[in-house]
Write an enzyme that holds these catalytic residues in place. Structure first.
Site: not given
Length: 369
Positions: A32-33, A106, A186, A233
């Site tokens: 989670l950013t 991540q 991304y 992911r």
């Protein structure tokens, strides 16, 4: 006999192993950013405390961490490029481990999801020179996404080496593994979609070619740090940031080939973000992968206790990744196990710079040091 068989039945609160990583329960904190690392990208006291508080989750997957400055997606995002950043992550890992937790990093290359005002004026790289139709957040406010440069084969190799170096640094910092981010629009995800990838070389065109770069990156990372420490992911059909995947046959061909190629590696886990985890595409991809599945539907709706329990008890997943509930409840496992009330997330504070809405969510019985 009955007691033994009952205790052996998987539930959300029983231990699990993902490759070399042993989990106390099957609740993972989704990546989670939070943008709390300042301009240096160094995890500081605030981040150490945030992750330490959540160590009772079976596994913490960190927010996305950039492997090179040009791959930075957001202001305030942490990196794993400099010695100072490695030292900051070492403090995070030590704090989580001191509480008995497990944590993986991540690693994410932003691709075209960035701006020169974010990545220090460096190049914006993507599979093809196609801009996102929209605006991104910078320290100067919202700005249109620029047209990226199409990676040359040599630049793609350099990006691959950045993933490998970052993964080695994560292990050097004491984290338990890494999660390679090939989702949510991304760089690696951009290679997978025929909408964002118009290449005519070995990395473009047919589904087998579009999957090639992701296969190469994950294989190289697994070779560098051991496959049992590597997760992947993916988010097929997420349709975010102009990475569109609307042809189900193409999606299955692309991701099926990707997972067929990675299956022999014996990766720690596959993290699958999808709105329908129990049926059809999700379970087909799980079979193609042949390993442990971390399921995450939380970007589509907030993951509830009931949903998480059902995913495990119905054998649709081995671990459930939880986002907003884990942010708002550092002791989420205790709350869910005892069916206690939950704190409510405060989304207006998700991306602000301070402790409010980050480390000040209350525990059930006060903080446990």
């Amino acid at each position: 006999m009955t007691s033994a068989s009952t205790s052996a039945k998987p539930s959300l609160f029983t231990p699990e192993s993902l490759g070399d990583i042993k989990l106390a329960n099957r609740v993972a904190m989704a990546p989670l950013t939070r943008m709390r690392s300042g301009s240096s990208g160094i995890p500081g006291d605030l981040m150490v405390e945030h992750y330490r508080q959540r160590a009772s989750l079976g596994l913490i997957v960190t927010e996305g961490v950039y492997p090179s400055r040009e791959s930075q997606a957001f202001a305030g995002q942490p990196g794993i490029v400099t010695d100072e950043q490695v030292a900051g992550w070492r403090r995070v890992a030590e704090a989580v481990h001191a509480q008995g937790g497990r944590i993986v990093m991540q690693v994410v290359h932003a691709g075209r999801v960035t701006h020169p005002d974010v990545n220090g004026g460096r190049r914006i790289l993507a599979p093809s020179a196609i801009a996102i139709n929209g605006e991104g957040h910078t320290e100067k406010g919202k700005q249109p996404y620029p047209v990226p440069q199409a990676l040359t084969a040599q630049e793609a190799r350099a990006a691959l080496e950045d993933f490998v170096t970052a993964s080695r640094r994560a292990i050097e910092a004491g984290l338990d593994g890494v999660e390679v981010h090939a989702a949510n629009g991304y760089l690696l995800h951009e290679f997978l979609s025929e909408v964002s990838n118009h290449r005519t070389d070995e990395y473009g065109g047919a589904p087998t070619n579009r999957a090639r770069f992701v296969v190469e990156v994950v294989t190289a990372v697994a070779k560098a740090i051991g496959a049992g420490r590597v997760g992947l992911r993916i988010s097929p059909e997420r349709n975010i940031k102009d990475v569109l995947e609307t042809d189900r046959d193409d999606v299955l061909a692309t991701y099926g080939h990707l997972l067929d190629q990675l299956r022999p590696l014996g990766l720690a886990y596959l993290s699958l973000l999808h709105g329908e985890l129990g049926v059809d595409l999700a379970q087909q991809l799980r079979q193609r992968f042949g390993g442990k599945l971390m399921a995450n539907s939380g970007s589509f709706s907030i993951t509830t206790r009931e949903e998480a329990v059902e995913l495990i008890e119905a054998a649709h997943a081995d671990v459930v990744a939880v986002g907003r509930a884990a942010l708002a409840n550092p002791d989420l496992v205790e709350r869910w196990q005892g069916e206690h009330p939950e704190n409510v997330p405060r989304p207006e504070l998700f991306y602000t710079p301070g402790a409010e809405g980050y480390t000040d969510y209350p525990f059930l019985q006060g903080e446990q040091k």
